[in-house]
Motif scaffolding. Structure first.
Motif, PDB file in Angstrom:
ATOM      1  N   THR A  97       0.738  -1.198   0.226  1.00 21.64           N
ATOM      2  CA  THR A  97       0.077  -0.262  -0.263  1.00 21.64           C
ATOM      3  C   THR A  97       0.607   1.088  -0.189  1.00 21.64           C
ATOM      4  O   THR A  97       0.489   2.214  -0.382  1.00 21.64           O
ATOM      5  CB  THR A  97      -0.928  -0.337   0.965  1.00 21.64           C
ATOM      6  N   LEU A 103       2.374   2.085  -3.670  1.00 21.92           N
ATOM      7  CA  LEU A 103       1.380   2.651  -4.641  1.00 21.92           C
ATOM      8  C   LEU A 103       1.490   4.052  -4.868  1.00 21.92           C
ATOM      9  O   LEU A 103       1.448   4.622  -4.231  1.00 21.92           O
ATOM     10  CB  LEU A 103      -0.077   2.020  -4.651  1.00 21.92           C
ATOM     11  N   GLN A 151      -0.416   7.055  -5.660  1.00 20.65           N
ATOM     12  CA  GLN A 151      -1.700   8.372  -5.775  1.00 20.65           C
ATOM     13  C   GLN A 151      -2.904   7.409  -6.362  1.00 20.65           C
ATOM     14  O   GLN A 151      -4.539   7.766  -6.332  1.00 20.65           O
ATOM     15  CB  GLN A 151      -1.596   9.429  -5.980  1.00 20.65           C
ATOM     16  N   ASP A 188      -3.130   4.672  -8.978  1.00 20.85           N
ATOM     17  CA  ASP A 188      -3.311   3.308  -8.519  1.00 20.85           C
ATOM     18  C   ASP A 188      -4.739   2.465  -8.177  1.00 20.85           C
ATOM     19  O   ASP A 188      -5.004   3.538  -6.672  1.00 20.85           O
ATOM     20  CB  ASP A 188      -2.250   2.254  -8.025  1.00 20.85           C
ATOM     21  N   TRP A 221      -7.063   0.971  -5.759  1.00 20.90           N
ATOM     22  CA  TRP A 221      -6.388  -0.245  -3.971  1.00 20.90           C
ATOM     23  C   TRP A 221      -8.048  -0.942  -3.894  1.00 20.90           C
ATOM     24  O   TRP A 221      -8.949  -0.765  -3.852  1.00 20.90           O
ATOM     25  CB  TRP A 221      -6.086  -0.041  -2.744  1.00 20.90           C
ATOM     26  N   HIS A 264      -4.364  -6.983   0.687  1.00 23.04           N
ATOM     27  CA  HIS A 264      -5.025  -5.760   0.047  1.00 23.04           C
ATOM     28  C   HIS A 264      -4.324  -5.976  -1.415  1.00 23.04           C
ATOM     29  O   HIS A 264      -2.957  -6.894  -1.502  1.00 23.04           O
ATOM     30  CB  HIS A 264      -3.169  -4.473   0.478  1.00 23.04           C
ATOM     31  N   ALA A 318      -4.064  -4.411  -5.673  1.00 29.51           N
ATOM     32  CA  ALA A 318      -4.031  -3.191  -6.155  1.00 29.51           C
ATOM     33  C   ALA A 318      -2.987  -3.937  -7.853  1.00 29.51           C
ATOM     34  O   ALA A 318      -2.701  -4.670  -8.210  1.00 29.51           O
ATOM     35  CB  ALA A 318      -2.243  -2.664  -5.437  1.00 29.51           C
ATOM     36  N   LYS A 363      -8.701   4.775  -5.419  1.00 26.47           N
ATOM     37  CA  LYS A 363      -7.709   5.310  -5.440  1.00 26.47           C
ATOM     38  C   LYS A 363      -6.988   5.319  -4.245  1.00 26.47           C
ATOM     39  O   LYS A 363      -7.367   5.597  -3.005  1.00 26.47           O
ATOM     40  CB  LYS A 363      -8.001   6.969  -6.112  1.00 26.47           C
ATOM     41  N   LYS A 364      -5.739   4.805  -4.226  1.00 26.27           N
ATOM     42  CA  LYS A 364      -4.208   5.089  -3.452  1.00 26.27           C
ATOM     43  C   LYS A 364      -4.427   6.072  -2.663  1.00 26.27           C
ATOM     44  O   LYS A 364      -4.309   6.398  -1.576  1.00 26.27           O
ATOM     45  CB  LYS A 364      -2.803   4.710  -3.766  1.00 26.27           C
ATOM     46  N   TYR A 375     -10.116   3.935   4.353  1.00 26.97           N
ATOM     47  CA  TYR A 375     -10.352   4.128   3.410  1.00 26.97           C
ATOM     48  C   TYR A 375     -11.744   5.264   3.008  1.00 26.97           C
ATOM     49  O   TYR A 375     -13.083   4.476   3.645  1.00 26.97           O
ATOM     50  CB  TYR A 375     -10.010   3.403   2.328  1.00 26.97           C
TER      51      TYR A 375
END
Length: 555
Positions: A458, A461, A463, A465, A467, A477, A479, A517-518, A534
Protein backbone atom coordinates in the motif's frame (compact mmCIF):
# COMPACT_ATOMS: atom_id res chain seq x y z
CA UNK A 1 10.09 -45.36 -4.84
CA UNK A 2 11.29 -47.08 -1.67
CA UNK A 3 15.07 -46.94 -1.47
CA UNK A 4 15.61 -50.61 -2.26
CA UNK A 5 18.96 -52.05 -3.34
CA UNK A 6 17.87 -51.94 -6.99
CA UNK A 7 17.34 -48.15 -6.90
CA UNK A 8 20.38 -47.57 -4.69
CA UNK A 9 22.58 -49.37 -7.23
CA UNK A 10 21.80 -46.66 -9.80
CA UNK A 11 22.26 -43.93 -7.22
CA UNK A 12 25.67 -45.34 -6.28
CA UNK A 13 26.81 -45.50 -9.92
CA UNK A 14 25.80 -41.92 -10.61
CA UNK A 15 27.30 -40.65 -7.34
CA UNK A 16 30.57 -42.33 -8.26
CA UNK A 17 30.58 -40.64 -11.68
CA UNK A 18 29.80 -37.25 -10.15
CA UNK A 19 31.88 -37.29 -6.96
CA UNK A 20 34.99 -39.37 -7.62
CA UNK A 21 38.15 -37.37 -6.73
CA UNK A 22 35.99 -34.62 -5.28
CA UNK A 23 36.98 -33.09 -1.94
CA UNK A 24 34.71 -32.54 1.04
CA UNK A 25 34.87 -28.82 1.76
CA UNK A 26 32.06 -28.49 4.30
CA UNK A 27 29.95 -30.71 6.58
CA UNK A 28 26.80 -29.60 8.41
CA UNK A 29 24.01 -31.37 10.26
CA UNK A 30 20.81 -29.36 9.65
CA UNK A 31 18.64 -31.84 11.60
CA UNK A 32 19.10 -34.69 14.07
CA UNK A 33 19.01 -37.34 11.34
CA UNK A 34 20.34 -35.37 8.39
CA UNK A 35 23.84 -34.63 7.13
CA UNK A 36 24.87 -32.31 4.32
CA UNK A 37 28.23 -32.43 2.55
CA UNK A 38 29.51 -29.73 0.21
CA UNK A 39 31.87 -31.48 -2.19
CA UNK A 40 34.24 -29.58 -4.47
CA UNK A 41 34.69 -31.20 -7.89
CA UNK A 42 36.24 -30.08 -11.15
CA UNK A 43 32.72 -29.24 -12.37
CA UNK A 44 31.91 -27.11 -9.32
CA UNK A 45 30.47 -27.58 -5.86
CA UNK A 46 27.94 -30.36 -5.31
CA UNK A 47 25.64 -30.61 -2.29
CA UNK A 48 25.10 -34.16 -1.04
CA UNK A 49 22.24 -34.75 1.41
CA UNK A 50 22.13 -37.84 3.60
CA UNK A 51 18.68 -38.23 5.15
CA UNK A 52 18.79 -41.02 7.74
CA UNK A 53 15.34 -40.79 9.28
CA UNK A 54 12.66 -43.49 9.17
CA UNK A 55 10.78 -41.68 6.43
CA UNK A 56 12.54 -40.49 3.30
CA UNK A 57 15.89 -42.17 4.03
CA UNK A 58 18.16 -41.50 1.06
CA UNK A 59 21.46 -40.27 -0.30
CA UNK A 60 20.76 -37.56 -2.85
CA UNK A 61 21.95 -34.35 -4.43
CA UNK A 62 20.12 -31.17 -3.53
CA UNK A 63 19.91 -27.45 -4.13
CA UNK A 64 17.55 -26.72 -1.21
CA UNK A 65 18.78 -24.22 1.35
CA UNK A 66 18.42 -25.56 4.87
CA UNK A 67 19.04 -23.72 8.16
CA UNK A 68 22.38 -24.39 9.82
CA UNK A 69 22.31 -24.83 13.63
CA UNK A 70 24.42 -22.47 15.71
CA UNK A 71 26.12 -25.40 17.45
CA UNK A 72 27.16 -28.51 15.50
CA UNK A 73 26.17 -31.89 17.06
CA UNK A 74 28.89 -34.30 18.21
CA UNK A 75 28.82 -36.59 15.18
CA UNK A 76 29.03 -33.63 12.83
CA UNK A 77 32.09 -32.38 14.74
CA UNK A 78 33.65 -35.86 14.49
CA UNK A 79 33.14 -35.91 10.71
CA UNK A 80 34.65 -32.44 10.41
CA UNK A 81 37.66 -33.52 12.42
CA UNK A 82 38.44 -36.51 10.20
CA UNK A 83 36.91 -35.73 6.81
CA UNK A 84 37.47 -32.03 6.23
CA UNK A 85 39.18 -31.73 2.80
CA UNK A 86 39.12 -35.53 2.39
CA UNK A 87 39.28 -36.81 -1.19
CA UNK A 88 36.63 -39.28 -2.39
CA UNK A 89 38.45 -42.31 -3.78
CA UNK A 90 35.49 -44.58 -4.44
CA UNK A 91 31.70 -44.90 -4.05
CA UNK A 92 30.48 -48.49 -3.64
CA UNK A 93 27.29 -50.44 -2.99
CA UNK A 94 28.40 -53.64 -1.22
CA UNK A 95 26.73 -57.00 -1.97
CA UNK A 96 23.48 -55.54 -3.33
CA UNK A 97 22.72 -54.12 0.13
CA UNK A 98 20.84 -50.91 0.91
CA UNK A 99 24.19 -49.38 1.76
CA UNK A 100 26.58 -47.00 0.03
CA UNK A 101 30.06 -46.39 1.35
CA UNK A 102 32.65 -43.76 0.47
CA UNK A 103 36.36 -44.51 0.62
CA UNK A 104 38.05 -41.28 1.64
CA UNK A 105 41.69 -40.21 1.61
CA UNK A 106 42.18 -38.09 4.73
CA UNK A 107 45.32 -35.97 4.98
CA UNK A 108 46.36 -33.92 7.98
CA UNK A 109 49.55 -32.03 8.85
CA UNK A 110 51.03 -35.16 10.42
CA UNK A 111 49.42 -38.19 8.79
CA UNK A 112 47.55 -39.65 5.85
CA UNK A 113 44.95 -42.41 6.04
CA UNK A 114 42.01 -43.93 4.21
CA UNK A 115 38.69 -43.95 6.07
CA UNK A 116 35.35 -45.36 5.08
CA UNK A 117 31.99 -43.65 5.61
CA UNK A 118 28.98 -45.96 5.40
CA UNK A 119 25.47 -44.68 4.65
CA UNK A 120 22.90 -47.33 5.57
CA UNK A 121 19.64 -46.51 3.78
CA UNK A 122 17.40 -48.91 5.69
CA UNK A 123 14.24 -47.12 6.83
CA UNK A 124 14.07 -46.74 10.59
CA UNK A 125 17.47 -48.48 10.87
CA UNK A 126 19.19 -45.91 8.63
CA UNK A 127 22.55 -44.74 9.91
CA UNK A 128 25.88 -43.16 9.04
CA UNK A 129 29.00 -44.92 10.35
CA UNK A 130 32.60 -43.72 10.10
CA UNK A 131 35.31 -46.41 10.15
CA UNK A 132 39.10 -46.30 10.28
CA UNK A 133 41.58 -48.11 8.05
CA UNK A 134 41.24 -51.39 9.94
CA UNK A 135 37.42 -51.37 9.74
CA UNK A 136 36.97 -50.28 13.36
CA UNK A 137 34.08 -47.93 14.00
CA UNK A 138 35.27 -44.41 14.90
CA UNK A 139 31.77 -43.03 15.42
CA UNK A 140 28.17 -43.29 14.25
CA UNK A 141 25.13 -41.06 13.96
CA UNK A 142 23.13 -43.67 15.90
CA UNK A 143 24.81 -46.13 18.24
CA UNK A 144 23.40 -49.33 19.71
CA UNK A 145 23.54 -50.39 23.34
CA UNK A 146 24.95 -53.72 24.46
CA UNK A 147 22.18 -56.15 25.37
CA UNK A 148 21.11 -59.76 25.09
CA UNK A 149 18.98 -59.05 22.01
CA UNK A 150 21.60 -56.95 20.20
CA UNK A 151 22.46 -58.71 16.94
CA UNK A 152 24.70 -56.03 15.45
CA UNK A 153 26.81 -53.62 17.46
CA UNK A 154 27.31 -50.08 16.18
CA UNK A 155 29.67 -48.65 18.75
CA UNK A 156 33.02 -46.88 18.77
CA UNK A 157 35.94 -49.35 18.85
CA UNK A 158 33.86 -52.26 17.47
CA UNK A 159 34.63 -53.89 14.12
CA UNK A 160 32.08 -52.83 11.51
CA UNK A 161 30.04 -55.66 10.00
CA UNK A 162 27.41 -55.62 7.28
CA UNK A 163 23.86 -56.60 8.28
CA UNK A 164 23.12 -60.32 8.29
CA UNK A 165 21.83 -61.52 4.89
CA UNK A 166 18.09 -62.16 4.61
CA UNK A 167 16.65 -65.55 3.74
CA UNK A 168 16.07 -64.51 0.13
CA UNK A 169 17.54 -65.32 -3.25
CA UNK A 170 19.95 -62.98 -4.99
CA UNK A 171 18.45 -61.15 -8.01
CA UNK A 172 21.34 -62.16 -10.29
CA UNK A 173 20.80 -65.91 -9.64
CA UNK A 174 18.65 -66.88 -12.63
CA UNK A 175 18.11 -70.48 -11.52
CA UNK A 176 16.86 -69.30 -8.13
CA UNK A 177 14.62 -66.71 -9.83
CA UNK A 178 13.04 -69.49 -11.88
CA UNK A 179 12.03 -71.30 -8.69
CA UNK A 180 10.61 -68.08 -7.23
CA UNK A 181 8.52 -67.35 -10.33
CA UNK A 182 7.00 -70.83 -10.29
CA UNK A 183 5.04 -69.83 -7.18
CA UNK A 184 1.39 -69.06 -7.89
CA UNK A 185 -0.11 -65.78 -6.74
CA UNK A 186 0.60 -62.04 -6.94
CA UNK A 187 3.91 -62.03 -8.82
CA UNK A 188 4.93 -58.58 -7.57
CA UNK A 189 4.43 -59.62 -3.94
CA UNK A 190 6.21 -62.94 -4.49
CA UNK A 191 9.24 -61.18 -6.01
CA UNK A 192 9.34 -58.55 -3.24
CA UNK A 193 9.05 -61.20 -0.51
CA UNK A 194 11.61 -63.66 -1.88
CA UNK A 195 14.20 -61.67 -3.86
CA UNK A 196 16.91 -59.67 -2.08
CA UNK A 197 16.93 -55.89 -2.55
CA UNK A 198 13.68 -55.65 -4.52
CA UNK A 199 10.80 -53.64 -3.03
CA UNK A 200 7.17 -54.19 -3.91
CA UNK A 201 7.13 -50.93 -5.91
CA UNK A 202 10.04 -52.11 -8.09
CA UNK A 203 8.51 -55.57 -8.48
CA UNK A 204 5.15 -54.06 -9.45
CA UNK A 205 6.81 -51.93 -12.14
CA UNK A 206 8.64 -55.01 -13.47
CA UNK A 207 5.41 -57.02 -13.63
CA UNK A 208 3.53 -54.09 -15.24
CA UNK A 209 6.28 -53.85 -17.87
CA UNK A 210 6.82 -57.57 -18.53
CA UNK A 211 3.43 -59.07 -17.65
CA UNK A 212 2.35 -61.64 -15.05
CA UNK A 213 3.95 -64.47 -17.03
CA UNK A 214 7.43 -62.92 -16.95
CA UNK A 215 10.41 -65.28 -17.01
CA UNK A 216 13.52 -65.30 -14.83
CA UNK A 217 15.59 -64.13 -17.82
CA UNK A 218 13.23 -61.23 -18.42
CA UNK A 219 13.29 -60.20 -14.75
CA UNK A 220 17.09 -60.39 -14.71
CA UNK A 221 17.23 -58.25 -17.85
CA UNK A 222 14.83 -55.72 -16.35
CA UNK A 223 16.96 -55.42 -13.22
CA UNK A 224 20.45 -55.45 -14.71
CA UNK A 225 20.40 -55.04 -18.49
CA UNK A 226 17.59 -52.64 -19.34
CA UNK A 227 18.59 -49.01 -19.74
CA UNK A 228 17.27 -46.77 -16.95
CA UNK A 229 14.62 -44.19 -17.80
CA UNK A 230 14.50 -42.00 -14.65
CA UNK A 231 11.27 -40.15 -13.97
CA UNK A 232 9.01 -38.58 -11.36
CA UNK A 233 5.47 -39.98 -11.38
CA UNK A 234 2.40 -37.84 -10.73
CA UNK A 235 -1.18 -38.33 -9.62
CA UNK A 236 -3.68 -35.52 -10.20
CA UNK A 237 -0.81 -33.15 -10.79
CA UNK A 238 0.98 -33.99 -7.52
CA UNK A 239 4.38 -35.78 -7.52
CA UNK A 240 4.00 -39.23 -5.97
CA UNK A 241 7.43 -40.87 -6.38
CA UNK A 242 10.66 -41.05 -8.35
CA UNK A 243 11.57 -44.24 -10.21
CA UNK A 244 14.36 -45.78 -12.25
CA UNK A 245 11.70 -46.47 -14.88
CA UNK A 246 7.92 -46.53 -14.84
CA UNK A 247 4.87 -47.51 -16.89
CA UNK A 248 2.88 -44.62 -15.36
CA UNK A 249 1.09 -42.42 -17.89
CA UNK A 250 1.60 -39.27 -15.83
CA UNK A 251 5.33 -38.75 -15.43
CA UNK A 252 8.18 -36.32 -16.08
CA UNK A 253 11.42 -37.86 -17.35
CA UNK A 254 14.92 -36.84 -16.29
CA UNK A 255 18.33 -37.66 -17.80
CA UNK A 256 19.64 -39.15 -14.52
CA UNK A 257 18.19 -40.88 -11.48
CA UNK A 258 19.92 -38.34 -9.20
CA UNK A 259 18.05 -35.53 -10.95
CA UNK A 260 14.70 -37.31 -10.68
CA UNK A 261 15.37 -38.08 -7.02
CA UNK A 262 16.45 -34.48 -6.30
CA UNK A 263 13.35 -33.06 -8.00
CA UNK A 264 11.00 -35.35 -6.07
CA UNK A 265 12.60 -34.84 -2.66
CA UNK A 266 12.86 -31.09 -3.22
CA UNK A 267 9.08 -31.10 -3.59
CA UNK A 268 8.72 -33.34 -0.50
CA UNK A 269 11.06 -31.14 1.55
CA UNK A 270 9.25 -27.94 0.61
CA UNK A 271 5.86 -29.53 1.32
CA UNK A 272 6.93 -30.92 4.69
CA UNK A 273 8.68 -27.67 5.66
CA UNK A 274 5.59 -25.71 4.63
CA UNK A 275 3.22 -27.94 6.63
CA UNK A 276 5.50 -27.87 9.68
CA UNK A 277 5.87 -24.08 9.57
CA UNK A 278 2.15 -23.59 9.01
CA UNK A 279 1.20 -25.91 11.87
CA UNK A 280 3.65 -24.16 14.19
CA UNK A 281 2.33 -20.72 13.25
CA UNK A 282 -1.31 -21.84 13.56
CA UNK A 283 -0.64 -23.39 16.97
CA UNK A 284 1.02 -20.24 18.32
CA UNK A 285 -1.64 -17.97 16.84
CA UNK A 286 -4.60 -20.08 18.00
CA UNK A 287 -3.18 -20.14 21.54
CA UNK A 288 -3.19 -16.33 21.57
CA UNK A 289 -6.65 -16.14 20.01
CA UNK A 290 -8.03 -18.49 22.69
CA UNK A 291 -6.33 -16.41 25.36
CA UNK A 292 -7.97 -13.19 24.15
CA UNK A 293 -11.33 -14.91 23.63
CA UNK A 294 -11.17 -16.13 27.23
CA UNK A 295 -10.31 -12.60 28.34
CA UNK A 296 -13.28 -11.23 26.39
CA UNK A 297 -15.58 -13.81 28.01
CA UNK A 298 -14.42 -12.57 31.44
CA UNK A 299 -14.99 -8.98 30.33
CA UNK A 300 -18.52 -9.78 29.12
CA UNK A 301 -19.23 -11.47 32.44
CA UNK A 302 -18.16 -8.32 34.28
CA UNK A 303 -20.21 -6.16 31.93
CA UNK A 304 -23.27 -8.32 32.62
CA UNK A 305 -22.67 -7.80 36.32
CA UNK A 306 -22.38 -4.05 35.79
CA UNK A 307 -25.75 -3.92 34.00
CA UNK A 308 -27.38 -3.95 37.46
CA UNK A 309 -25.52 -0.83 38.61
CA UNK A 310 -28.55 1.50 38.36
CA UNK A 311 -30.67 -0.95 40.35
CA UNK A 312 -27.98 -0.96 43.09
CA UNK A 313 -28.04 2.85 43.15
CA UNK A 314 -31.85 2.81 43.38
CA UNK A 315 -31.72 0.58 46.46
CA UNK A 316 -29.32 2.99 48.17
CA UNK A 317 -31.63 5.90 47.40
CA UNK A 318 -34.72 4.06 48.66
CA UNK A 319 -32.95 3.12 51.90
CA UNK A 320 -32.02 6.80 52.40
CA UNK A 321 -35.56 7.93 51.61
CA UNK A 322 -37.05 5.43 54.10
CA UNK A 323 -34.33 5.60 56.73
CA UNK A 324 -36.82 6.79 59.38
CA UNK A 325 -38.87 3.59 58.94
CA UNK A 326 -35.99 1.12 59.25
CA UNK A 327 -35.37 -0.43 62.62
CA UNK A 328 -31.81 -1.28 63.61
CA UNK A 329 -31.11 -4.99 62.99
CA UNK A 330 -33.75 -5.33 60.30
CA UNK A 331 -32.90 -7.82 57.57
CA UNK A 332 -35.11 -6.40 54.80
CA UNK A 333 -36.86 -3.21 53.79
CA UNK A 334 -40.10 -3.33 51.86
CA UNK A 335 -41.09 0.07 50.49
CA UNK A 336 -42.74 1.85 47.58
CA UNK A 337 -40.50 2.25 44.55
CA UNK A 338 -41.20 5.84 43.61
CA UNK A 339 -39.35 5.36 40.29
CA UNK A 340 -41.98 2.83 39.27
CA UNK A 341 -44.79 4.58 37.32
CA UNK A 342 -47.28 2.10 38.77
CA UNK A 343 -46.08 2.70 42.31
CA UNK A 344 -45.17 -0.90 42.99
CA UNK A 345 -43.28 -2.08 46.03
CA UNK A 346 -39.69 -3.38 46.19
CA UNK A 347 -37.97 -5.60 48.72
CA UNK A 348 -34.37 -4.65 49.63
CA UNK A 349 -31.98 -6.87 51.58
CA UNK A 350 -30.21 -5.27 54.55
CA UNK A 351 -27.21 -6.22 56.67
CA UNK A 352 -28.55 -6.50 60.25
CA UNK A 353 -25.09 -5.74 61.69
CA UNK A 354 -25.09 -2.28 60.03
CA UNK A 355 -27.08 0.83 60.81
CA UNK A 356 -29.59 2.07 58.17
CA UNK A 357 -27.20 4.85 56.95
CA UNK A 358 -24.39 2.28 56.70
CA UNK A 359 -26.63 -0.01 54.62
CA UNK A 360 -27.34 2.89 52.27
CA UNK A 361 -23.60 3.66 52.00
CA UNK A 362 -22.90 -0.01 51.26
CA UNK A 363 -25.17 0.13 48.20
CA UNK A 364 -23.71 3.49 47.10
CA UNK A 365 -20.15 2.11 47.32
CA UNK A 366 -21.10 -0.97 45.36
CA UNK A 367 -22.70 1.25 42.71
CA UNK A 368 -19.55 3.43 42.49
CA UNK A 369 -17.36 0.34 42.15
CA UNK A 370 -19.53 -1.06 39.35
CA UNK A 371 -19.39 2.29 37.48
CA UNK A 372 -15.59 2.33 37.74
CA UNK A 373 -15.47 -1.27 36.59
CA UNK A 374 -17.78 -0.47 33.67
CA UNK A 375 -15.52 2.36 32.53
CA UNK A 376 -12.32 0.31 32.89
CA UNK A 377 -13.72 -2.87 31.40
CA UNK A 378 -15.19 -0.96 28.48
CA UNK A 379 -11.70 0.23 27.50
CA UNK A 380 -10.28 -3.27 28.00
CA UNK A 381 -13.03 -4.70 25.80
CA UNK A 382 -12.26 -2.27 22.97
CA UNK A 383 -8.54 -3.09 23.14
CA UNK A 384 -9.15 -6.86 23.28
CA UNK A 385 -11.58 -6.76 20.35
CA UNK A 386 -9.10 -4.71 18.30
CA UNK A 387 -6.32 -7.18 19.12
CA UNK A 388 -8.54 -10.16 18.31
CA UNK A 389 -9.52 -8.65 14.97
CA UNK A 390 -5.82 -8.19 14.15
CA UNK A 391 -5.08 -11.84 15.05
CA UNK A 392 -8.00 -12.94 12.88
CA UNK A 393 -6.40 -11.05 9.99
CA UNK A 394 -3.17 -13.03 10.50
CA UNK A 395 -5.25 -16.22 10.66
CA UNK A 396 -6.87 -15.35 7.32
CA UNK A 397 -3.44 -14.99 5.69
CA UNK A 398 -2.34 -18.29 7.23
CA UNK A 399 -5.38 -20.03 5.80
CA UNK A 400 -4.66 -18.57 2.36
CA UNK A 401 -0.97 -19.58 2.50
CA UNK A 402 -0.07 -22.00 -0.31
CA UNK A 403 3.73 -22.18 -0.22
CA UNK A 404 6.64 -21.60 2.13
CA UNK A 405 7.28 -18.02 1.06
CA UNK A 406 3.69 -17.18 2.12
CA UNK A 407 4.66 -18.04 5.69
CA UNK A 408 8.04 -16.32 5.98
CA UNK A 409 6.80 -12.84 6.91
CA UNK A 410 3.83 -14.23 8.85
CA UNK A 411 6.39 -16.03 11.04
CA UNK A 412 8.34 -12.77 11.33
CA UNK A 413 5.13 -11.02 12.39
CA UNK A 414 4.50 -13.65 15.08
CA UNK A 415 8.10 -13.23 16.29
CA UNK A 416 7.61 -9.45 16.53
CA UNK A 417 4.44 -10.09 18.56
CA UNK A 418 6.49 -12.48 20.76
CA UNK A 419 4.11 -15.35 20.07
CA UNK A 420 7.02 -17.54 18.90
CA UNK A 421 10.74 -17.43 19.55
CA UNK A 422 13.18 -16.58 16.81
CA UNK A 423 15.39 -19.51 15.80
CA UNK A 424 19.01 -18.48 15.50
CA UNK A 425 20.72 -20.02 12.50
CA UNK A 426 24.01 -19.33 10.81
CA UNK A 427 24.32 -17.68 7.42
CA UNK A 428 20.62 -17.02 7.05
CA UNK A 429 20.20 -14.43 4.33
CA UNK A 430 17.50 -11.86 4.89
CA UNK A 431 15.16 -11.99 1.91
CA UNK A 432 12.03 -10.02 1.11
CA UNK A 433 9.15 -12.32 0.25
CA UNK A 434 7.80 -11.55 -3.24
CA UNK A 435 4.24 -10.38 -3.85
CA UNK A 436 1.75 -12.39 -5.87
CA UNK A 437 1.74 -10.76 -9.29
CA UNK A 438 -0.93 -11.21 -11.97
CA UNK A 439 -1.33 -9.71 -15.42
CA UNK A 440 -4.64 -9.10 -17.14
CA UNK A 441 -5.53 -7.00 -20.17
CA UNK A 442 -2.16 -5.23 -20.01
CA UNK A 443 -2.53 -4.27 -16.32
CA UNK A 444 -0.46 -5.60 -13.46
CA UNK A 445 -2.42 -6.80 -10.41
CA UNK A 446 -0.46 -7.27 -7.18
CA UNK A 447 -1.65 -9.07 -4.01
CA UNK A 448 0.06 -9.09 -0.61
CA UNK A 449 0.66 -12.36 1.24
CA UNK A 450 0.46 -11.08 4.83
CA UNK A 451 0.00 -7.96 6.96
CA UNK A 452 3.63 -6.83 6.62
CA UNK A 453 3.46 -7.18 2.84
CA UNK A 454 0.06 -5.50 2.71
CA UNK A 455 1.55 -2.48 4.44
CA UNK A 456 4.58 -2.36 2.12
CA UNK A 457 2.40 -2.77 -0.96
CA UNK A 458 0.00 0.00 0.00
CA UNK A 459 2.84 2.40 0.80
CA UNK A 460 4.51 1.69 -2.56
CA UNK A 461 1.49 2.58 -4.73
CA UNK A 462 1.14 5.72 -6.81
CA UNK A 463 -1.73 8.05 -5.88
CA UNK A 464 -3.90 7.00 -8.85
CA UNK A 465 -3.33 3.24 -8.54
CA UNK A 466 -6.43 1.25 -7.56
CA UNK A 467 -6.46 -0.33 -4.09
CA UNK A 468 -8.88 -3.15 -3.15
CA UNK A 469 -9.95 -4.89 0.06
CA UNK A 470 -12.89 -7.09 0.99
CA UNK A 471 -15.70 -5.49 2.95
CA UNK A 472 -16.25 -6.97 6.44
CA UNK A 473 -13.71 -9.74 5.78
CA UNK A 474 -9.97 -9.99 6.40
CA UNK A 475 -8.10 -10.18 3.11
CA UNK A 476 -4.92 -9.38 1.23
CA UNK A 477 -4.46 -5.83 0.04
CA UNK A 478 -4.71 -5.94 -3.74
CA UNK A 479 -3.53 -3.24 -6.13
CA UNK A 480 -4.00 -2.46 -9.81
CA UNK A 481 -1.03 -0.54 -11.24
CA UNK A 482 -2.70 2.11 -13.39
CA UNK A 483 0.40 3.85 -14.80
CA UNK A 484 -1.74 6.90 -15.53
CA UNK A 485 -4.39 4.94 -17.46
CA UNK A 486 -8.08 4.51 -16.81
CA UNK A 487 -8.67 1.05 -15.39
CA UNK A 488 -11.44 -0.90 -17.23
CA UNK A 489 -14.24 -2.55 -15.28
CA UNK A 490 -13.04 -5.99 -16.42
CA UNK A 491 -9.66 -5.46 -14.74
CA UNK A 492 -11.32 -4.24 -11.53
CA UNK A 493 -13.63 -7.30 -11.62
CA UNK A 494 -10.64 -9.66 -11.98
CA UNK A 495 -8.70 -7.93 -9.19
CA UNK A 496 -11.80 -8.08 -6.96
CA UNK A 497 -12.09 -11.84 -7.58
CA UNK A 498 -8.44 -12.31 -6.60
CA UNK A 499 -8.99 -10.20 -3.48
CA UNK A 500 -12.06 -12.28 -2.58
CA UNK A 501 -10.04 -15.49 -3.01
CA UNK A 502 -7.29 -14.36 -0.64
CA UNK A 503 -9.75 -13.57 2.14
CA UNK A 504 -11.40 -15.49 4.96
CA UNK A 505 -14.66 -15.36 3.02
CA UNK A 506 -13.41 -17.39 0.06
CA UNK A 507 -15.76 -20.30 0.86
CA UNK A 508 -18.80 -18.06 0.36
CA UNK A 509 -20.61 -16.92 -2.75
CA UNK A 510 -20.30 -13.33 -3.93
CA UNK A 511 -18.19 -11.19 -1.59
CA UNK A 512 -18.32 -7.38 -1.43
CA UNK A 513 -14.94 -5.89 -2.35
CA UNK A 514 -14.27 -2.18 -1.85
CA UNK A 515 -11.99 -0.35 -4.27
CA UNK A 516 -10.67 3.19 -4.40
CA UNK A 517 -7.63 5.15 -5.49
CA UNK A 518 -4.56 4.95 -3.30
CA UNK A 519 -4.80 8.67 -2.45
CA UNK A 520 -7.95 7.91 -0.43
CA UNK A 521 -6.24 5.21 1.66
CA UNK A 522 -4.60 6.32 4.92
CA UNK A 523 -2.81 4.52 7.74
CA UNK A 524 -3.51 5.96 11.19
CA UNK A 525 -0.39 6.36 13.35
CA UNK A 526 0.50 3.64 15.87
CA UNK A 527 -1.85 1.03 14.38
CA UNK A 528 -1.18 -2.63 13.65
CA UNK A 529 0.54 -3.74 10.45
CA UNK A 530 -1.82 -3.71 7.47
CA UNK A 531 -4.48 -1.55 9.17
CA UNK A 532 -5.78 1.34 7.04
CA UNK A 533 -8.85 3.54 6.66
CA UNK A 534 -10.24 4.61 3.30
CA UNK A 535 -12.88 6.87 1.77
CA UNK A 536 -14.42 7.64 -1.65
CA UNK A 537 -14.77 3.97 -2.46
CA UNK A 538 -17.06 1.85 -4.58
CA UNK A 539 -18.06 -1.76 -3.96
CA UNK A 540 -18.06 -4.69 -6.36
CA UNK A 541 -19.57 -8.12 -5.71
CA UNK A 542 -17.00 -10.76 -6.67
CA UNK A 543 -16.89 -14.55 -6.83
CA UNK A 544 -13.60 -15.79 -5.24
CA UNK A 545 -11.16 -16.88 -7.97
CA UNK A 546 -7.39 -17.46 -7.60
CA UNK A 547 -6.85 -16.77 -11.35
CA UNK A 548 -3.71 -18.93 -11.37
CA UNK A 549 -3.64 -18.73 -15.16
CA UNK A 550 -2.79 -15.03 -14.79
CA UNK A 551 -0.07 -15.53 -12.18
CA UNK A 552 3.31 -14.24 -13.31
CA UNK A 553 6.76 -14.29 -11.75
CA UNK A 554 6.64 -12.88 -8.24
CA UNK A 555 8.15 -9.47 -7.54
Amino acid sequence: MPQDAFTISYVAKELKDRLIHGKISRIVQPAREELTFIIYTQKGNIKLDACLSARGARLSLSDDEKPVPQVAPNFCMLLRKHLQNAEILDVVQPAFERIIYFDLKCVSDFSSSVMRLYFEIMGKYSNAVLCGENGTIVGALKTTSIGNDTKRLILGGVKYALPEPQDKVMPDDISALKQVLKTEGDKAKIIADRVTGISYATAAEAVASLGESLTAEQLYGYLFKQKPDPCVTFLNGEPTDFKVRSCSREQVRYPAILQAQAAYYSYVYKKQTFQSAKTKAESALNAQIKKIEKRLAEIHSKLTECEGAEKIKLKGELITANIYAIERGAKTLECVNYYDPEGGKIKIELDPTLTPPQNAQKYYKKYAKLKRTLLSVGEQKAQAEKKLDYLYSISAHLTAAEELCDLEEISEELIQLRFVKAVKVKNKKAAITPYRVFEYDGFKIIAGRNNLQNERLTKSLAQDDIWLHTQKYHSSHVAIIADGRNVPDGVIKTAAEICAWYSDGREGAKIPVDYTKKKFVKKPPKTDAGFVIYTDYKTALALPDAHRELLKEDL
